[in-house]
Structures are given as C-alpha cells and as structure tokens.
Design an enzyme around this catalytic site. Structure first.
Site, PDB file in Angstrom:
ATOM      1  N   ARG A 261       7.539   0.795  43.567  1.00  0.00           N
ATOM      2  CA  ARG A 261       7.164   1.620  44.721  1.00  0.00           C
ATOM      3  C   ARG A 261       6.271   0.793  45.632  1.00  0.00           C
ATOM      4  O   ARG A 261       5.276   0.223  45.188  1.00  0.00           O
ATOM      5  CB  ARG A 261       6.423   2.881  44.274  1.00  0.00           C
ATOM      6  CG  ARG A 261       6.393   3.962  45.359  1.00  0.00           C
ATOM      7  CD  ARG A 261       5.442   5.083  45.027  1.00  0.00           C
ATOM      8  NE  ARG A 261       4.069   4.652  45.244  1.00  0.00           N
ATOM      9  CZ  ARG A 261       3.092   4.774  44.343  1.00  0.00           C
ATOM     10  NH1 ARG A 261       3.321   5.297  43.165  1.00  0.00           N
ATOM     11  NH2 ARG A 261       1.883   4.365  44.625  1.00  0.00           N
ATOM     12  N   ASN A 279       3.800  -1.319  43.387  1.00  0.00           N
ATOM     13  CA  ASN A 279       3.533  -0.826  42.036  1.00  0.00           C
ATOM     14  C   ASN A 279       4.780  -1.049  41.192  1.00  0.00           C
ATOM     15  O   ASN A 279       5.832  -0.483  41.495  1.00  0.00           O
ATOM     16  CB  ASN A 279       3.208   0.668  42.089  1.00  0.00           C
ATOM     17  CG  ASN A 279       2.018   0.938  43.006  1.00  0.00           C
ATOM     18  OD1 ASN A 279       0.887   0.784  42.606  1.00  0.00           O
ATOM     19  ND2 ASN A 279       2.297   1.297  44.249  1.00  0.00           N
TER      20      ASN A 279
HETATM   21  N1  LIG Z   1      -6.266  -0.862  54.934  1.00  0.00           N
HETATM   22  C1  LIG Z   1      -6.124   0.456  54.804  1.00  0.00           C
HETATM   23  N2  LIG Z   1      -6.154   1.256  55.903  1.00  0.00           N
HETATM   24  C2  LIG Z   1      -6.016   2.600  55.800  1.00  0.00           C
HETATM   25  N3  LIG Z   1      -5.860   3.249  54.625  1.00  0.00           N
HETATM   26  C3  LIG Z   1      -5.825   2.502  53.491  1.00  0.00           C
HETATM   27  C4  LIG Z   1      -5.967   1.087  53.530  1.00  0.00           C
HETATM   28  N4  LIG Z   1      -5.915   0.632  52.257  1.00  0.00           N
HETATM   29  C5  LIG Z   1      -5.748   1.705  51.477  1.00  0.00           C
HETATM   30  N5  LIG Z   1      -5.688   2.832  52.202  1.00  0.00           N
HETATM   31  C6  LIG Z   1      -5.491   4.206  51.675  1.00  0.00           C
HETATM   32  O1  LIG Z   1      -5.822   4.213  50.284  1.00  0.00           O
HETATM   33  C7  LIG Z   1      -4.659   4.500  49.486  1.00  0.00           C
HETATM   34  C8  LIG Z   1      -4.669   3.639  48.236  1.00  0.00           C
HETATM   35  O2  LIG Z   1      -4.660   2.274  48.593  1.00  0.00           O
HETATM   36  P1  LIG Z   1      -3.722   1.217  47.875  1.00  0.00           P
HETATM   37  O3  LIG Z   1      -3.981  -0.110  48.504  1.00  0.00           O
HETATM   38  O4  LIG Z   1      -2.318   1.693  47.884  1.00  0.00           O
HETATM   39  O5  LIG Z   1      -4.318   1.160  46.385  1.00  0.00           O
HETATM   40  P2  LIG Z   1      -4.009   1.981  45.037  1.00  0.00           P
HETATM   41  O6  LIG Z   1      -2.872   2.916  45.322  1.00  0.00           O
HETATM   42  O7  LIG Z   1      -3.656   0.924  44.035  1.00  0.00           O
HETATM   43  O8  LIG Z   1      -5.272   2.651  44.687  1.00  0.00           O
HETATM   44  C9  LIG Z   1      -3.489   4.210  50.424  1.00  0.00           C
HETATM   45  O9  LIG Z   1      -2.350   4.955  50.060  1.00  0.00           O
HETATM   46  C10 LIG Z   1      -4.055   4.630  51.775  1.00  0.00           C
HETATM   47  O10 LIG Z   1      -4.034   6.026  51.909  1.00  0.00           O
HETATM   48 MG   LIG Z   2      -1.174   2.645  46.372  1.00  0.00          MG
END
Ligand SMILES: Nc1ncnc2c1ncn2[C@@H]1O[C@H](COP(=O)(O)OP(=O)(O)O)[C@@H](O)[C@H]1O
Ligand SMILES: [Mg+2]
Length: 316
Positions: A261, A279
């Site tokens: 994903r 992921n």
């Molecule tokens: N640079 C960014 N700008 C805006 N929102 C972000 C950003 N990075 C993360 N997010 C928000 O945080 C959520 C989780 O971040 P992610 O990088 O997918 O890490 P994980 O899912 O492993 O915790 C994202 O789905 C988004 O909603």
């Molecule tokens: Mg994520």
C-alpha cells in the site's frame, strides 16, 4: 492444497492489528482448503518453522520484524517461500528515509526532508542546523521517526518552539528521525496488487477524510470515528490515473512484490502528488484499506488472499 504457516502477532507495536489480520487470513485460507498452521512470532519462531516445515509462510506481521525484512531473512535461511516483498524491499520500505532517497533518485516526488540520527544531535551538534532546516522546509513541518507505524511518533511542529519536543517524541520510536515539509491536502492510499501474471496493478484509491478539522493531531486522526474512509476516492479520471501510475512507479522503484500500500498526499493547490511511504504488509482487518480497495475492484477477501499466496508459490 498447501500447508500454510500464518505468521502474526510478534513484538511490534502493531501486534494487536497483526493478530486481527492473521486471524482473518487464517479463516480465508481455511475456506480456500489449505491446511493452516497459525504461529504467533516469538522466540520459538525458527524452531516451530523448522519442525512444522510448511510449504509456504503467509506473513501477517506489521511493523518491526515482519515488515522490516527480519522474518523474511529467516524464511530465506530456512528455504520457506513467503508472501509479499523480499528482504531488500522490506528494508527499504521500513526505513522512511531510505525509501524517500530511492524515490527521489528515481524522480518520484516525495516531500522535501532532512533526516538525522540521535548521534548527530548528541555528538555533532545537529541542533545548530535546525534553524537552516526550518527555514528551508517552512512551518508547519512534520517530524517523524524513520521506522514504520500507524502514525506513531508523528508530530506537527507549528513553530520552532515545537520542534524540540517533536524530536524527543520521534526519537522515542527510532534512532533516526526526519523533518519533512508539510503538504496541505488530501490523504490518499493506493493499494497495489499483482495480477496472476505478476504485473502490479493499482486498486481503487481510498481517501482518508478527517471528520474534524484537527489537522495537527495525527494520532487523533487514527482513532475510530475521527477519520472516514472513502473508496473509491472522489477524484476525476485524470487524477485517479496519475495517482495510480505514481503508486505503481513507487512500488516498482522500491522493489515491492505481491502487494503493498502506497500512501500519497494530493496537494490542495495545484493537484500535485507526493509519495509519503510504502507499506509492504498492509493491514488485512475488516476496516483495513487494502481489503476495502480489493472489494471495490470486485476482488473478495478470499480471492485477495488466494492471489497473494499464489504469487508466493509461483515465485518459489
Ligand atoms: N509531509 C506531510 N504532510 C502532510 N501530512 C502528512 C505528512 N506526512 C505524514 N502526514 C500525515 O500523517 C499520516 C501518516 O504518515 P505516514 O508518513 O504515512 O506514516 P505512517 O503511516 O507510517 O505512520 C499520513 O497519512 C498523513 O495524513
Ligand atoms: Mg502511512
């Protein structure tokens, strides 16, 4: 009919989700007529796998060990085929910093960032570089641990005063953290599943829509009821096509196999897309995004599990 070991649970912070993913995979595999050997991944994992000698392992472990290549490496040593990505793709995706470098090197857009280890702060005075980084990335900025995990340890910093606490929080999850440019916009998840010939195909896109406008609290967004999931996301054909192509490009660049994903951000202004992360063992629970996306594509949960298993057996 195969003898399938379903690996689940484990020591990760996502243990509870993994137990649910595993239980659901187990039920599906039984309905498909396989002999299922459920294993809670613990200190006796290698011993149990050696004794049971399954035909194949279905990995339903999220986060640490199951998604970072550790269990995959052990299965390679034991000569047991397994579902999903191999060791190197797992290692790349489990480390957001490494994944972002791979993506940027391949020309795939990802928000600007700078990453540091704890030792850079402790031994090399990295704190002195923060003002320059803050100026480059601008506020608000996102601070996250390099290691995976359901928004764990992710913090927004609205001003320079928020950065130190955000770093402390992120460092409690990993020895490496990244400061990332904040992208105001829509949160899209594109699940990729290989077809029977091993060609990766994007499934219908899922959008996570926050019910409340508390954009600054990621942890709250993951609480039940605070985020609504829309599938297929309301996007025009052009955007759907671009997001799908980008997800497949990221999947290939990172060397993913079977399924994965890809999390994207759609910029509120201008419609640009950025890849946040990949992921390699997405959730398989009733509320998880991959099964929802598969369903929307007319692929039942059992058919999804059957495909993932078949791809693993074909590879072997
Ligand atoms: N640079 C960014 N700008 C805006 N929102 C972000 C950003 N990075 C993360 N997010 C928000 O945080 C959520 C989780 O971040 P992610 O990088 O997918 O890490 P994980 O899912 O492993 O915790 C994202 O789905 C988004 O909603
Ligand atoms: Mg994520």
């Amino acid at each position: 009919m195969s003898r399938v070991a379903v690996l689940m649970g484990g020591r990760s912070l996502e243990r509870q989700v993994s137990l649910k993913s595993g239980a659901r995979a187990e039920d599906a595999l039984e309905r498909l007529g396989h002999e299922v050997l459920p294993i809670d991944a613990g200190p006796d994992l290698v011993e149990r796998l050696s004794t049971l000698a399954p035909d194949v392992a279905f990995i339903a472990l999220h986060g640490r060990d199951g998604e970072d290549g550790t269990v995959q490496e052990l299965l390679d040593v034991l000569g047991i085929p397994y579902t999903g990505s191999r060791v190197s793709a797992c290692i790349s995706c489990a480390d957001k910093v490494l994944a972002k470098h791979v993506l940027r090197d391949r020309g795939i857009p990802t928000p600007d960032w700078h990453a540091f280890s704890e030792t850079a702060f402790r031994e090399l005075g990295a704190a002195q570089a923060l003002p320059a980084i803050e100026e480059r990335l601008a506020f608000p900025l996102v601070v996250k641990p390099a290691g995976q995990g359901s928004a764990l340890g992710i913090k927004f910093a609205r001003t320079a005063a928020d950065v130190p606490m955000a770093l402390v929080s992120a460092f409690s999850y990993d020895r490496k953290v990244l400061l990332e440019r904040y992208v105001p916009g829509r949160d899209l998840a594109v699940s990729v599943l290989e077809d029977a010939d091993g060609e990766p195909r994007a499934l219908p896109i899922v959008e996570a829509v926050p019910n409340e406008e508390d954009f600054y609290d990621f942890e709250a967004r993951y609480e039940i009821g605070r985020t609504r999931f829309v599938c297929p996301a309301e996007l025009d054909d052009e955007l759907t096509g671009r997001a799908s192509e980008l997800a497949v490009a990221a999947y290939r660049a990172l060397g993913c196999e079977g399924f994965a994903r890809i999390d994207l951000m759609l910029h509120a202004d201008g419609g640009e897309l950025d890849v946040l992360e990949a992921n390699v063992v997405p959730g398989l629970t009733e509320t998880s995004l991959l099964p929802q996306a598969a369903e929307a594509a007319g692929i039942s949960f059992d058919a999804l599990i059957a495909r993932v298993l078949e791809l693993a057996l074909n590879r072997a």
